[in-house]
Design an enzyme around this catalytic site. Structure first.
Site, PDB file in Angstrom:
ATOM      1  N   CYS A 142      35.859  39.079  48.325  1.00 20.50           N
ATOM      2  CA  CYS A 142      34.561  39.754  48.152  1.00 20.50           C
ATOM      3  C   CYS A 142      34.068  40.375  49.460  1.00 20.50           C
ATOM      4  O   CYS A 142      34.694  41.293  49.966  1.00 20.50           O
ATOM      5  CB  CYS A 142      33.545  38.791  47.542  1.00 20.50           C
ATOM      6  SG  CYS A 142      32.125  39.645  46.811  1.00 20.50           S
ATOM      7  N   HIS A 235      35.766  37.539  42.552  1.00 18.64           N
ATOM      8  CA  HIS A 235      35.769  36.090  42.789  1.00 18.64           C
ATOM      9  C   HIS A 235      36.592  35.387  41.727  1.00 18.64           C
ATOM     10  O   HIS A 235      36.059  34.668  40.880  1.00 18.64           O
ATOM     11  CB  HIS A 235      34.336  35.553  42.750  1.00 18.64           C
ATOM     12  CG  HIS A 235      33.528  35.852  43.956  1.00 18.64           C
ATOM     13  ND1 HIS A 235      33.672  35.175  45.150  1.00 18.64           N
ATOM     14  CD2 HIS A 235      32.553  36.769  44.159  1.00 18.64           C
ATOM     15  CE1 HIS A 235      32.808  35.653  46.031  1.00 18.64           C
ATOM     16  NE2 HIS A 235      32.123  36.620  45.468  1.00 18.64           N
ATOM     17  N   GLU A 237      38.257  32.888  42.109  1.00 19.58           N
ATOM     18  CA  GLU A 237      38.172  31.439  42.335  1.00 19.58           C
ATOM     19  C   GLU A 237      36.955  30.810  41.670  1.00 19.58           C
ATOM     20  O   GLU A 237      36.851  29.571  41.598  1.00 19.58           O
ATOM     21  CB  GLU A 237      38.143  31.144  43.846  1.00 19.58           C
ATOM     22  CG  GLU A 237      36.789  31.305  44.522  1.00 19.58           C
ATOM     23  CD  GLU A 237      36.359  32.748  44.761  1.00 19.58           C
ATOM     24  OE1 GLU A 237      35.263  32.958  45.299  1.00 19.58           O
ATOM     25  OE2 GLU A 237      37.140  33.673  44.423  1.00 19.58           O
TER      26      GLU A 237
END
Length: 302
Positions: A142, A235, A237
């Site tokens: 990001c 993102h 994750e």
């Protein structure tokens, strides 16, 4: 994959409850193998949440990984207890003489600022410059990806009229690139950002390759052609409820925010969001560790 962390790291207990194998320092010392050394520069305000998310993402290969969490010395956030930072984090000065197989640079809630206005920008650029000779491959997330694209390749960002917020569909390109092994033609990824990188500058940079993008929100995954730099503008994750927490946090603070797109069932924020990016996330991180870190790093750093 056995991930080696300090025995009392709170994230270790979360991973164990999810049946993810975590190895503490005592057991790791009994294994006669060379672990991969990966540093995580955690710039996110809720550091413990990010620790869990990244450890989960890195947990899908058979390799042993020794994690070192890093924090900036030039800026100390207010959302993580000092005791946690003192116990589990190091600063760049403490590790800059070392070599690492991989480095992860997370996002940060500073994207509305110009890069040079960020309090720790000088320290971050020193780390990114150091990574060129001390790290096999660096994974940027990001704002960390925006910062890396700007520092390494001079790619500029610009402010969006409306926040990119939600779960978006992306098209895969260059399928033979090992980073995309196991991906379908399209995948979903959470995004939460107010800025966008300059598309034309990315297209005109002959050192970069766009691996996934969408007409709606632009690039998602970019890689340098030498494999030393990976940039993920979203993102992958994130947990199932991370966007939910961000949305409800802003509502409570009376910050103007739209519902995250493609996230809640029937756009009903009282429903449990559908998790549909975990498979792509597992493939992405496993491929990075295997093909760009493990298979390219020396057994012993000179």
């Amino acid at each position: 994959m056995p991930i080696k962390v300090k025995s009392n790291l709170p994230a270790k207990k979360v991973m164990e409850r999810e049946n993810i194998f975590m190895m503490d320092e005592t057991r790791a010392a009994t294994q006669d193998i060379r672990p991969l050394y990966i540093a995580v520069l955690n710039l996110m305000p809720l550091k413990e949440d990010t620790e869990v998310q990244l450890l989960r993402s890195l947990s899908n290969t058979p390799l042993q990984i020794d994690i070192t969490f890093l924090t900036t010395a030039s800026y100390i956030g207010k959302n993580t207890p000092a005791s946690h930072l003192n116990e589990f984090y190091k600063t760049f000065d403490e590790i800059k003489q070392r070599k690492f197989d991989g480095l992860i640079i997370t996002g940060a809630p500073v994207e509305k600022m110009e890069f040079e206005e960020v309090q720790y920008w000088e320290e971050l650029t020193e780390i990114m410059e150091w990574s060129k000779t001390n790290v096999t491959s660096t994974f940027h997330i990001c704002w960390g990806a925006q910062a890396g694209l700007y520092y390494h390749y001079g790619i500029h960002k610009y402010q969006l009229e409306k926040k990119v917020f939600g779960v978006y569909e992306f098209q895969v390109h260059h399928r033979k690139e090992p980073l995309l092994r196991g991906f379908d033609d399209v995948f979903f990824a959470p995004h939460s950002r107010y800025t966008q990188m300059n598309h034309e500058e990315i297209e005109n940079c002959d050192k970069l390759l766009v691996l996934a993008d969408s007409e709606e929100v632009g690039e998602c995954i970019i890689i340098s052609k030498d494999g030393k730099q990976v940039f993920v503008l979203g993102h992958l994750e994130y947990d199932r409820l991370t966007l939910d927490s961000e949305y409800k946090r802003d509502i409570e603070k009376n910050i103007p925010i739209d519902l995250p797109v493609n996230y809640y069932t029937n756009d009903d924020s009282s429903t449990r969001p559908l998790l549909r990016w975990r498979g792509a996330s597992n493939a992405l991180y496993s491929n990075w560790v295997n093909y760009y870190v493990y298979q390219n790093t020396p057994y012993e750093w000179e």
